[in-house]
Design an enzyme around this catalytic site. Sequence first.
Site, PDB file in Angstrom:
ATOM      1  N   GLY A  69       0.806  -1.218   0.000  1.00 60.18           N
ATOM      2  CA  GLY A  69       0.000   0.000   0.000  1.00 60.18           C
ATOM      3  C   GLY A  69       0.839   1.267   0.000  1.00 60.18           C
ATOM      4  O   GLY A  69       0.525   2.236  -0.692  1.00 60.18           O
ATOM      5  N   THR A  70       1.921   1.251   0.763  1.00 62.84           N
ATOM      6  CA  THR A  70       2.748   2.454   0.865  1.00 62.84           C
ATOM      7  C   THR A  70       3.362   2.803  -0.495  1.00 62.84           C
ATOM      8  O   THR A  70       3.327   3.960  -0.925  1.00 62.84           O
ATOM      9  CB  THR A  70       3.864   2.237   1.915  1.00 62.84           C
ATOM     10  OG1 THR A  70       3.237   1.931   3.164  1.00 62.84           O
ATOM     11  CG2 THR A  70       4.736   3.463   2.072  1.00 62.84           C
ATOM     12  N   ASN A 147      -8.264   3.921   8.284  1.00 60.69           N
ATOM     13  CA  ASN A 147      -7.691   2.775   8.988  1.00 60.69           C
ATOM     14  C   ASN A 147      -7.902   2.830  10.499  1.00 60.69           C
ATOM     15  O   ASN A 147      -7.826   1.811  11.169  1.00 60.69           O
ATOM     16  CB  ASN A 147      -6.194   2.651   8.681  1.00 60.69           C
ATOM     17  CG  ASN A 147      -5.479   3.972   8.785  1.00 60.69           C
ATOM     18  OD1 ASN A 147      -5.810   4.929   8.080  1.00 60.69           O
ATOM     19  ND2 ASN A 147      -4.513   4.041   9.669  1.00 60.69           N
ATOM     20  N   GLN A 175      -7.795  -0.344   3.130  1.00 62.08           N
ATOM     21  CA  GLN A 175      -8.663  -0.925   4.167  1.00 62.08           C
ATOM     22  C   GLN A 175      -9.983  -1.468   3.620  1.00 62.08           C
ATOM     23  O   GLN A 175     -10.755  -2.051   4.376  1.00 62.08           O
ATOM     24  CB  GLN A 175      -8.944   0.115   5.267  1.00 62.08           C
ATOM     25  CG  GLN A 175      -7.716   0.479   6.096  1.00 62.08           C
ATOM     26  CD  GLN A 175      -7.219  -0.670   6.982  1.00 62.08           C
ATOM     27  OE1 GLN A 175      -7.938  -1.631   7.255  1.00 62.08           O
ATOM     28  NE2 GLN A 175      -5.981  -0.577   7.433  1.00 62.08           N
ATOM     29  N   SER A 195      -3.477  -3.410  -0.873  1.00 62.12           N
ATOM     30  CA  SER A 195      -2.389  -4.147  -0.236  1.00 62.12           C
ATOM     31  C   SER A 195      -2.846  -5.563   0.091  1.00 62.12           C
ATOM     32  O   SER A 195      -4.009  -5.770   0.456  1.00 62.12           O
ATOM     33  CB  SER A 195      -2.003  -3.402   1.052  1.00 62.12           C
ATOM     34  OG  SER A 195      -0.952  -4.057   1.705  1.00 62.12           O
ATOM     35  N   HIS A 197      -1.648  -7.681   2.537  1.00 67.74           N
ATOM     36  CA  HIS A 197      -1.608  -8.213   3.908  1.00 67.74           C
ATOM     37  C   HIS A 197      -2.791  -7.802   4.775  1.00 67.74           C
ATOM     38  O   HIS A 197      -2.899  -8.222   5.924  1.00 67.74           O
ATOM     39  CB  HIS A 197      -0.272  -7.896   4.592  1.00 67.74           C
ATOM     40  CG  HIS A 197      -0.099  -6.476   5.042  1.00 67.74           C
ATOM     41  ND1 HIS A 197      -0.194  -6.118   6.358  1.00 67.74           N
ATOM     42  CD2 HIS A 197       0.202  -5.353   4.368  1.00 67.74           C
ATOM     43  CE1 HIS A 197       0.048  -4.812   6.477  1.00 67.74           C
ATOM     44  NE2 HIS A 197       0.283  -4.333   5.269  1.00 67.74           N
ATOM     45  N   THR A 233      12.188  -7.107 -10.639  1.00 69.58           N
ATOM     46  CA  THR A 233      11.731  -8.472 -10.940  1.00 69.58           C
ATOM     47  C   THR A 233      10.471  -8.779 -10.141  1.00 69.58           C
ATOM     48  O   THR A 233      10.419  -8.524  -8.931  1.00 69.58           O
ATOM     49  CB  THR A 233      12.850  -9.475 -10.579  1.00 69.58           C
ATOM     50  OG1 THR A 233      14.000  -9.112 -11.332  1.00 69.58           O
ATOM     51  CG2 THR A 233      12.443 -10.898 -10.884  1.00 69.58           C
ATOM     52  N   CYS A 321       1.049   2.171  12.750  1.00 69.07           N
ATOM     53  CA  CYS A 321       2.173   2.954  12.238  1.00 69.07           C
ATOM     54  C   CYS A 321       2.496   4.122  13.146  1.00 69.07           C
ATOM     55  O   CYS A 321       3.601   4.627  13.138  1.00 69.07           O
ATOM     56  CB  CYS A 321       1.843   3.479  10.851  1.00 69.07           C
ATOM     57  SG  CYS A 321       1.038   2.253   9.841  1.00 69.07           S
TER      58      CYS A 321
HETATM   59  N1  PLP Z   1      -2.987   3.006   3.618  1.00 70.44           N
HETATM   60  C1  PLP Z   1      -3.780   2.590   4.619  1.00 70.44           C
HETATM   61  C2  PLP Z   1      -5.142   3.185   4.767  1.00 70.44           C
HETATM   62  C3  PLP Z   1      -3.327   1.615   5.514  1.00 70.44           C
HETATM   63  O1  PLP Z   1      -4.120   1.217   6.512  1.00 70.44           O
HETATM   64  C4  PLP Z   1      -2.030   1.084   5.340  1.00 70.44           C
HETATM   65  C5  PLP Z   1      -1.487   0.094   6.309  1.00 70.44           C
HETATM   66  O2  PLP Z   1      -1.783   0.140   7.482  1.00 70.44           O
HETATM   67  C6  PLP Z   1      -1.252   1.531   4.263  1.00 70.44           C
HETATM   68  C7  PLP Z   1      -1.761   2.488   3.425  1.00 70.44           C
HETATM   69  C8  PLP Z   1       0.117   0.973   4.010  1.00 70.44           C
HETATM   70  O3  PLP Z   1       0.020  -0.274   3.404  1.00 70.44           O
HETATM   71  P1  PLP Z   1       1.280  -1.298   3.461  1.00 70.44           P
HETATM   72  O4  PLP Z   1       1.396  -1.734   4.874  1.00 70.44           O
HETATM   73  O5  PLP Z   1       0.901  -2.410   2.530  1.00 70.44           O
HETATM   74  O6  PLP Z   1       2.459  -0.551   2.975  1.00 70.44           O
END
Ligand code: PLP
Length: 384
Positions: A69-70, A147, A175, A195, A197, A233, A321
């Site tokens: 996600g990041t 989140n 989310q 994402s 996970h 890759t 985070c």
């Molecule tokens: N955006 C939101 C709303 C999230 O909740 C998160 C992770 O907590 C992320 C982005 C980041 O995703 P990733 O952990 O896959 O980098």
Amino acid sequence: MIYLDHSATTPVDSRVFEAMTPYLTEHFGNASSIYRAGQDMRKVVEDAREKIATLLGARPKEVIFTSGGTESDNTAIKGVALNRGSGHIITSAIEHPAIMKVVGWLEEQGFTATYVPVGSDGLVDPDEVRKAIRPDTIIISIMHANNEIGVIQPIEEISAVAHEKEIPFHTDAVQTFGKIPIDVGKMGIDLLSLSAHKIYGPKGTGALYVKKGIKFDPFVHGGHQEWGKRGGTENVAGIAGLGRAAELAAAEMDADEKRVRKLRDKLENGLKQSISDIIFNGHRESRLYSLANVCVKYVEGEAMLLNLDFEDIAASSGSACTSGSLEPSHVLLAIGLPAEVAHGSLRFSLGRRNTEEDIDKVLEVLPPIVTKLREMSAFPRPSS
Ligand code: PLP
């Protein structure tokens, strides 16, 4: 352990693990190689891409695999911003740091930004977005669901506002992807981050949807993978896992929602009855069915978490985070809570494996924890 932190991450589903293992063991080819061991991997990647695209209502070629996600958020915002070279960005005051920090960094590079406020229910008002638009606005990014408080934004209305001025619209759907239906066409989404996970897939894998025709520069430069839009890759095992997780999420979405919503409602009703001075955060209807965010007055969220941990219950306070920081959550401050109330926040996020017994256990142990902590608390309390 009773795990109630699914918004932070989820366990890998055994069916996802099964789908991944061949590509961590005997099948190790590079998806860009032209011999068969490579082309077999190419098929795995393209099959997963099709599954993600199906769940989004997109075309496979509009899906780019990333490291999560990041990276997807970074690619969307920096990709469009750097392609334009200068301009104004609109986002909200409650975004994840993967958006907040990116926009902040772009401001340091000379871009400008507006962070639209949210109401006390956590909702973005589309009119506030309209008011923020300037002639030089280059992208609008508003998250699908938050989140921390789970509030689901009126994405269709906000994207319509963006499109009145032909501004690309991005949403961070980390989310929501796999939890609630998404149709990028109907919802007017030009770019979308997701994402693996958060939906029982592996960590370190994600994707970005980019509508055909949207111009952006790659964030990760390198080889010609992903049509030159993201070098590196391909993580075949991770991508296979994301594809399988998305497929399972699609098949089980309705059943998961029904079951998890019932458990979440039981938890909230129980907390309401057993703990005084408790605030339930976020819009009551427009929110994720899996999440409960509360502020327990006159208690520190971290103290409650540690005490829950002694009982083998995992939850969170603010987002994973930002925990570790003493700052109250920017999301809770943005919905108008005073800092001392925001400090008493707890987030329970439920998932596939939770049971009635898990909720019973929380309702059994949390009220006495709160009573004990309040007795010890240095927080000022009303004299009554
Ligand atoms: N955006 C939101 C709303 C999230 O909740 C998160 C992770 O907590 C992320 C982005 C980041 O995703 P990733 O952990 O896959 O980098």
